[in-house]
Design a protein around this motif. Structure first.
Motif, PDB file in Angstrom:
ATOM      1  N   LEU A 169     -20.695-114.739  87.010  1.00 59.13           N
ATOM      2  CA  LEU A 169     -21.288-115.642  87.702  1.00 59.13           C
ATOM      3  C   LEU A 169     -21.103-116.993  87.048  1.00 59.13           C
ATOM      4  N   LYS A 170     -20.254-117.619  87.857  1.00 56.27           N
ATOM      5  CA  LYS A 170     -19.589-118.873  87.174  1.00 56.27           C
ATOM      6  C   LYS A 170     -19.768-119.099  85.709  1.00 56.27           C
ATOM      7  N   VAL A 171     -19.039-118.082  85.209  1.00 60.74           N
ATOM      8  CA  VAL A 171     -18.985-118.293  83.647  1.00 60.74           C
ATOM      9  C   VAL A 171     -17.770-118.941  82.881  1.00 60.74           C
ATOM     10  N   PHE A 172     -18.223-120.287  82.348  1.00 60.83           N
ATOM     11  CA  PHE A 172     -17.384-120.950  81.479  1.00 60.83           C
ATOM     12  C   PHE A 172     -17.413-120.931  80.164  1.00 60.83           C
ATOM     13  N   ILE A 173     -16.276-120.622  79.411  1.00 62.24           N
ATOM     14  CA  ILE A 173     -16.293-120.320  78.155  1.00 62.24           C
ATOM     15  C   ILE A 173     -15.742-121.584  77.351  1.00 62.24           C
ATOM     16  N   ASN A 174     -16.485-122.353  76.712  1.00 58.32           N
ATOM     17  CA  ASN A 174     -15.876-123.463  75.851  1.00 58.32           C
ATOM     18  C   ASN A 174     -15.978-123.313  74.494  1.00 58.32           C
ATOM     19  N   SER A 175     -14.716-123.143  73.964  1.00 55.39           N
ATOM     20  CA  SER A 175     -14.642-123.086  72.568  1.00 55.39           C
ATOM     21  C   SER A 175     -13.215-123.661  71.963  1.00 55.39           C
ATOM     22  N   ARG A 176     -13.230-123.555  70.629  1.00 53.42           N
ATOM     23  CA  ARG A 176     -11.976-123.896  70.050  1.00 53.42           C
ATOM     24  C   ARG A 176     -10.537-123.026  70.445  1.00 53.42           C
ATOM     25  N   LYS A 177     -10.840-121.789  70.821  1.00 51.54           N
ATOM     26  CA  LYS A 177      -9.569-121.129  71.531  1.00 51.54           C
ATOM     27  C   LYS A 177      -9.368-121.368  72.610  1.00 51.54           C
ATOM     28  N   TYR A 178     -10.334-121.736  73.381  1.00 49.09           N
ATOM     29  CA  TYR A 178     -10.051-122.568  74.798  1.00 49.09           C
ATOM     30  C   TYR A 178     -10.458-123.787  75.016  1.00 49.09           C
ATOM     31  N   PHE A 179      -9.649-124.748  74.524  1.00 44.76           N
ATOM     32  CA  PHE A 179     -10.093-125.897  74.291  1.00 44.76           C
ATOM     33  C   PHE A 179     -10.251-126.785  75.768  1.00 44.76           C
ATOM     34  N   GLN A 180      -9.477-126.022  76.719  1.00 42.63           N
ATOM     35  CA  GLN A 180      -9.791-126.631  78.139  1.00 42.63           C
ATOM     36  C   GLN A 180     -10.885-125.938  78.791  1.00 42.63           C
ATOM     37  N   GLY A 181     -11.401-124.921  78.253  1.00 41.92           N
ATOM     38  CA  GLY A 181     -12.630-124.075  78.807  1.00 41.92           C
ATOM     39  C   GLY A 181     -12.062-122.920  79.594  1.00 41.92           C
ATOM     40  N   LEU A 182     -12.576-121.713  79.691  1.00 37.80           N
ATOM     41  CA  LEU A 182     -11.976-120.655  80.309  1.00 37.80           C
ATOM     42  C   LEU A 182     -12.939-120.233  81.495  1.00 37.80           C
ATOM     43  N   HIS A 183     -12.378-120.175  82.397  1.00 36.53           N
ATOM     44  CA  HIS A 183     -13.301-119.682  83.684  1.00 36.53           C
ATOM     45  C   HIS A 183     -13.079-118.039  83.758  1.00 36.53           C
ATOM     46  N   LEU A 184     -13.934-117.413  83.834  1.00 34.19           N
ATOM     47  CA  LEU A 184     -13.890-115.802  83.787  1.00 34.19           C
ATOM     48  C   LEU A 184     -14.277-115.307  85.276  1.00 34.19           C
ATOM     49  N   TYR A 185     -13.414-114.895  85.950  1.00 37.33           N
ATOM     50  CA  TYR A 185     -13.755-114.759  87.449  1.00 37.33           C
ATOM     51  C   TYR A 185     -14.819-113.599  87.622  1.00 37.33           C
ATOM     52  N   GLY A 186     -15.566-113.629  88.676  1.00 35.80           N
ATOM     53  CA  GLY A 186     -16.230-112.449  88.969  1.00 35.80           C
ATOM     54  C   GLY A 186     -15.965-111.782  90.301  1.00 35.80           C
ATOM     55  N   ALA A 187     -16.612-110.601  90.706  1.00 34.21           N
ATOM     56  CA  ALA A 187     -16.332-110.010  92.092  1.00 34.21           C
ATOM     57  C   ALA A 187     -16.427-110.650  93.229  1.00 34.21           C
ATOM     58  N   SER A 188     -17.217-111.686  93.188  1.00 36.10           N
ATOM     59  CA  SER A 188     -17.563-112.613  94.390  1.00 36.10           C
ATOM     60  C   SER A 188     -16.028-113.683  94.660  1.00 36.10           C
ATOM     61  N   ASP A 189     -15.623-114.044  93.481  1.00 37.93           N
ATOM     62  CA  ASP A 189     -14.681-114.837  93.990  1.00 37.93           C
ATOM     63  C   ASP A 189     -13.042-114.583  93.383  1.00 37.93           C
ATOM     64  N   LEU A 190     -12.941-113.231  93.035  1.00 37.55           N
ATOM     65  CA  LEU A 190     -11.772-112.751  92.315  1.00 37.55           C
ATOM     66  C   LEU A 190     -10.405-112.934  93.524  1.00 37.55           C
ATOM     67  N   ILE A 191     -10.746-112.463  94.603  1.00 29.89           N
ATOM     68  CA  ILE A 191      -9.797-112.494  95.588  1.00 29.89           C
ATOM     69  C   ILE A 191      -9.356-113.909  95.816  1.00 29.89           C
ATOM     70  N   LYS A 192     -10.356-114.543  96.004  1.00 40.92           N
ATOM     71  CA  LYS A 192     -10.178-116.015  96.470  1.00 40.92           C
ATOM     72  C   LYS A 192      -9.391-116.934  95.276  1.00 40.92           C
ATOM     73  N   ARG A 193      -9.576-116.351  94.127  1.00 36.97           N
ATOM     74  CA  ARG A 193      -9.108-117.070  92.885  1.00 36.97           C
ATOM     75  C   ARG A 193      -7.531-116.676  92.724  1.00 36.97           C
ATOM     76  N   GLN A 194      -7.028-116.082  93.386  1.00 31.57           N
ATOM     77  CA  GLN A 194      -5.428-115.593  93.423  1.00 31.57           C
ATOM     78  C   GLN A 194      -4.700-116.882  94.287  1.00 31.57           C
ATOM     79  N   GLU A 195      -5.461-117.372  95.010  1.00 34.34           N
ATOM     80  CA  GLU A 195      -4.962-118.729  95.589  1.00 34.34           C
ATOM     81  C   GLU A 195      -4.215-119.686  94.779  1.00 34.34           C
ATOM     82  N   GLY A 196      -2.887-120.053  94.883  1.00 36.40           N
ATOM     83  CA  GLY A 196      -2.302-120.890  94.167  1.00 36.40           C
ATOM     84  C   GLY A 196      -1.436-120.218  92.983  1.00 36.40           C
ATOM     85  N   TYR A 197      -1.816-118.874  93.214  1.00 33.75           N
ATOM     86  CA  TYR A 197      -0.867-118.101  92.102  1.00 33.75           C
ATOM     87  C   TYR A 197      -0.061-117.106  93.041  1.00 33.75           C
ATOM     88  N   SER A 198      -0.867-116.038  93.524  1.00 28.82           N
ATOM     89  CA  SER A 198       0.037-115.048  94.342  1.00 28.82           C
ATOM     90  C   SER A 198       0.017-115.362  95.510  1.00 28.82           C
TER      91      SER A 198
END
Length: 347
Positions: free
Chosen positions: A248-277
């Motif tokens: 749920l709105k998970v944002f990982i901020n670390s040296r590995k992901y210097f821009q921050g990583l958004h990890l998608y959840g079930a509620s937004d997985l389908i919508k998050r494909q927009e702009g990609y597929s």
């Protein structure tokens, strides 16, 4: 009798015109005298907020003043009533008025939030602070920072109805529902998810607003899972993760992901494909996108995809690519979703 050194420090604060030097004087005042001469320190700070030479510091000092005053301390009600009439001080003055005058300040704050001549951020701040104090959900699903609210986000009619009904206290917000295995993990997936949850818990402790919760692993809505299963055949490890530990709105901020990583959840997985597929403007799939890649996360719009054509032993590899290069050039990032998740969960 007031310490002569403290009196001297007060005069230095009044006379100083250099912002950096002023900052150090205030730091000294608070560190050395706030605990032993609280009322006199408050006198210095409130006087400066009213009459000080450095205008932006008159505003900045309100946070220190609010921190020092006690709940319901009536001596400072008049000061904060004055603050909310000063455009440059209103924003933080709202919190001071609530802290010292409590429910008695609701009517005055409602006049602020209804005042269309004020900045939207100030009106929104009045609503946000009232919501927190009264535990009423006037701030539900809105950004934690009222500065990001829009005029249409201001639930004025709802608040006016609440006012007519006598300012009843609400029930506040409950924490998102989480899976029991996060506290007692047994399988490899459960252990990794539990480790990630502890990492997110540390972030939530620092900065959490349950009106719009973030950085939680939650039990997914069944409808969201059904829609996902209709669209893709996902590997069991990833599907189980979505069901039991849906980000749920998970944002990982670390040296590995210097821009921050958004990890998608079930509620937004389908919508998050927009702009990609999928192109939401033309309402068509994007031919260049590999149909076997489901985007499960992104770092600065660089996608991380699970390859559902390579499902093996309940899992599948993760690929990534850099966006904005004209064409997608994918490379293997992790041999499985569990490996990917394990990396995210590292502290």
């Amino acid at each position: 009798m007031t310490d002569k050194n403290l009196q001297k420090l007060r005069q230095q604060i009044v006379d100083e015109t250099d912002g950096l030097k002023f900052s150090k004087l205030i730091e000294k005042l608070l560190k050395k005298y706030a605990s032993t001469d609280r009322e006199y320190v408050l006198e210095i700070l409130t006087d400066y907020a009213r009459n000080g030479q450095i205008l932006h510091w008159r505003n900045f000092l309100l946070n220190d003043i609010i921190e020092l005053v006690n709940e319901g301390e009536a001596n400072y009600v008049e000061f904060f009533e004055w603050c909310v009439t000063q455009p440059e001080l209103t924003y933080w003055g709202i919190d001071g008025l609530l802290k010292t005058n409590g429910r008695k300040s609701f009517s005055a704050l409602i006049e602020i939030l209804k005042n269309e001549s004020l900045k939207t951020s100030i009106r929104a701040k009045a609503i946000k602070s009232i919501s927190v104090f009264s535990k009423q959900p006037f701030d539900r699903e809105l950004p934690k920072d009222p500065g990001h609210w829009k005029v249409e986000d201001l639930r004025i009619e709802e608040i006016e109805t609440w006012q007519k009904n006598g300012f009843q206290d609400g029930e506040g917000y409950t924490q998102p529902k989480t899976h029991i295995s996060l506290e007692n993990p047994k399988t490899e997936l459960e252990k990794i998810a539990s480790k990630l949850n502890k990492k997110l818990e540390a972030q939530r402790t620092k900065n959490q607003d349950l009106s719009n919760p973030a950085n939680w692993l939650t039990i997914a809505d069944e409808t969201d899972i059904l829609n996902i299963e209709k669209r893709w055949k996902l590997p069991e490890n990833y599907l189980t993760f979505l069901k039991n530990y849906s980000p749920l709105k998970v944002f990982i901020n670390s040296r590995k992901y210097f821009q921050g990583l958004h990890l998608y959840g079930a509620s937004d997985l389908i919508k998050r494909q927009e702009g990609y597929s999928f192109n939401p403007v033309t309402n068509k799939t994007i031919d260049e996108w590999p149909e076997n890649f489901v985007v499960i996360a992104d770092a600065g719009a660089d996608p991380y995809c699970i390859d559902i054509s390579q499902i093996k032993d309940k899992d599948a590899p993760i690929y990534t690519s850099t966006h904005g290069n004209g064409e997608w050039k994918f490379e293997l990032y992790a041999d499985s979703f569990l490996t990917f998740l394990k990396e995210i969960a590292r502290r």
